[in-house]
Design an enzyme around this catalytic site. Structure first.
Site, PDB file in Angstrom:
ATOM      1  N   CYS A  15       0.875  -1.198   0.005  1.00 48.35           N
ATOM      2  CA  CYS A  15      -0.084   0.160   0.177  1.00 48.35           C
ATOM      3  C   CYS A  15       1.026   1.173   0.036  1.00 48.35           C
ATOM      4  O   CYS A  15       2.007   1.066   0.113  1.00 48.35           O
ATOM      5  CB  CYS A  15      -0.969  -0.079   1.062  1.00 48.35           C
ATOM      6  SG  CYS A  15      -0.204   0.213   2.791  1.00 48.35           S
ATOM      7  N   CYS A  89      -1.951   1.497  -4.126  1.00 49.39           N
ATOM      8  CA  CYS A  89      -1.039   2.096  -4.718  1.00 49.39           C
ATOM      9  C   CYS A  89      -1.026   2.394  -6.298  1.00 49.39           C
ATOM     10  O   CYS A  89      -0.111   2.976  -6.713  1.00 49.39           O
ATOM     11  CB  CYS A  89       0.370   1.363  -4.088  1.00 49.39           C
ATOM     12  SG  CYS A  89       0.781  -0.190  -5.171  1.00 49.39           S
ATOM     13  N   CYS A  93       2.898   0.357  -8.288  1.00 49.23           N
ATOM     14  CA  CYS A  93       3.466  -0.733  -8.078  1.00 49.23           C
ATOM     15  C   CYS A  93       3.886  -1.506  -9.327  1.00 49.23           C
ATOM     16  O   CYS A  93       3.440  -1.304 -10.191  1.00 49.23           O
ATOM     17  CB  CYS A  93       2.300  -1.644  -7.530  1.00 49.23           C
ATOM     18  SG  CYS A  93       1.688  -1.055  -6.048  1.00 49.23           S
TER      19      CYS A  93
END
Length: 144
Positions: A15, A89, A93
Site C-alpha cells: 500500500c 498504490c 506498483c
C-alpha cells in the site's frame, strides 16, 4: 512429518504508506499461516511509523505489530513474491509477468481512530483466511 520440498508460497502486500492495511494483512498472514507462507509488506511512499490505531486494533485480537516499521517497496520484493496484493498504490506498483496480482479495495485507516480501523481489520482477516485456502489447500481440505 512432511517430506515436501516445494518452496513456501510467498506473498507481498503493498500500500502507499505501509503503515496500516498492508501491515495488518502481513501480520494476519504470518500468524494464521503459522510460518507456512513467506510474507512481505512494503509501501511506495512508506510512512515514518505504523499507524497506532492499526497496532491497537491488532493487539485487541492478540497480534502484536508494535515492532513493525514501514518498508520501501523494491523491485526485488516484487520479483521474489508469488502473489502481490496491492491496496491502493495504483500505478506505483511494479509489474512482472507471471506473478499473481490482486487489488484489494479497502478503506484507508490513516488518520482514523481504532473504532474505524476495526471493520477494516476484520475485512482483511476474512480476505487472508480465503487467501490461505488457496495458497495452502492441503491444510484446508476439511474446509471445502
Amino acid at each position: 512429518m512432511s517430506t515436501e520440498t516445494a518452496k513456501k508460497p510467498s506473498v507481498l502486500f503493498v500500500c502507499v504508506h505501509n503503515a496500516g492495511r498492508s501491515q495488518m494483512a502481513a501480520a494476519f498472514l504470518t500468524t494464521l499461516s503459522e510460518g507456512a507462507v513467506e510474507v512481505r509488506s512494503a509501501g511506495s511512499q512508506p510512512a515514518d511509523k505504523v499507524n497506532p490505531a492499526a497496532v491497537e486494533a491488532m493487539s485487541e485480537i492478540g497480534i502484536d505489530m508494535s515492532a513493525e516499521i514501514p518498508k520501501v517497496l523494491t523491485t526485488e520484493a516484487v520479483r521474489e513474491s508469488d502473489v502481490v496484493i496491492t491496496m491502493g498504490c495504483g500505478d506505483e506498483c511494479p509489474y512482472f509477468p507471471g506473478k499473481r496480482y490482486e487489488d484489494w479495495v479497502l478503506e484507508d485507516p490513516a488518520g482514523q481512530g481504532v473504532e474505524a480501523v476495526r471493520p477494516i481489520r476484520d475485512e482483511i482477516k476474512a480476505r487472508i483466511e480465503n487467501l490461505l485456502t488457496e495458497l495452502l489447500p492441503a491444510r484446508h481440505v476439511d474446509a471445502r
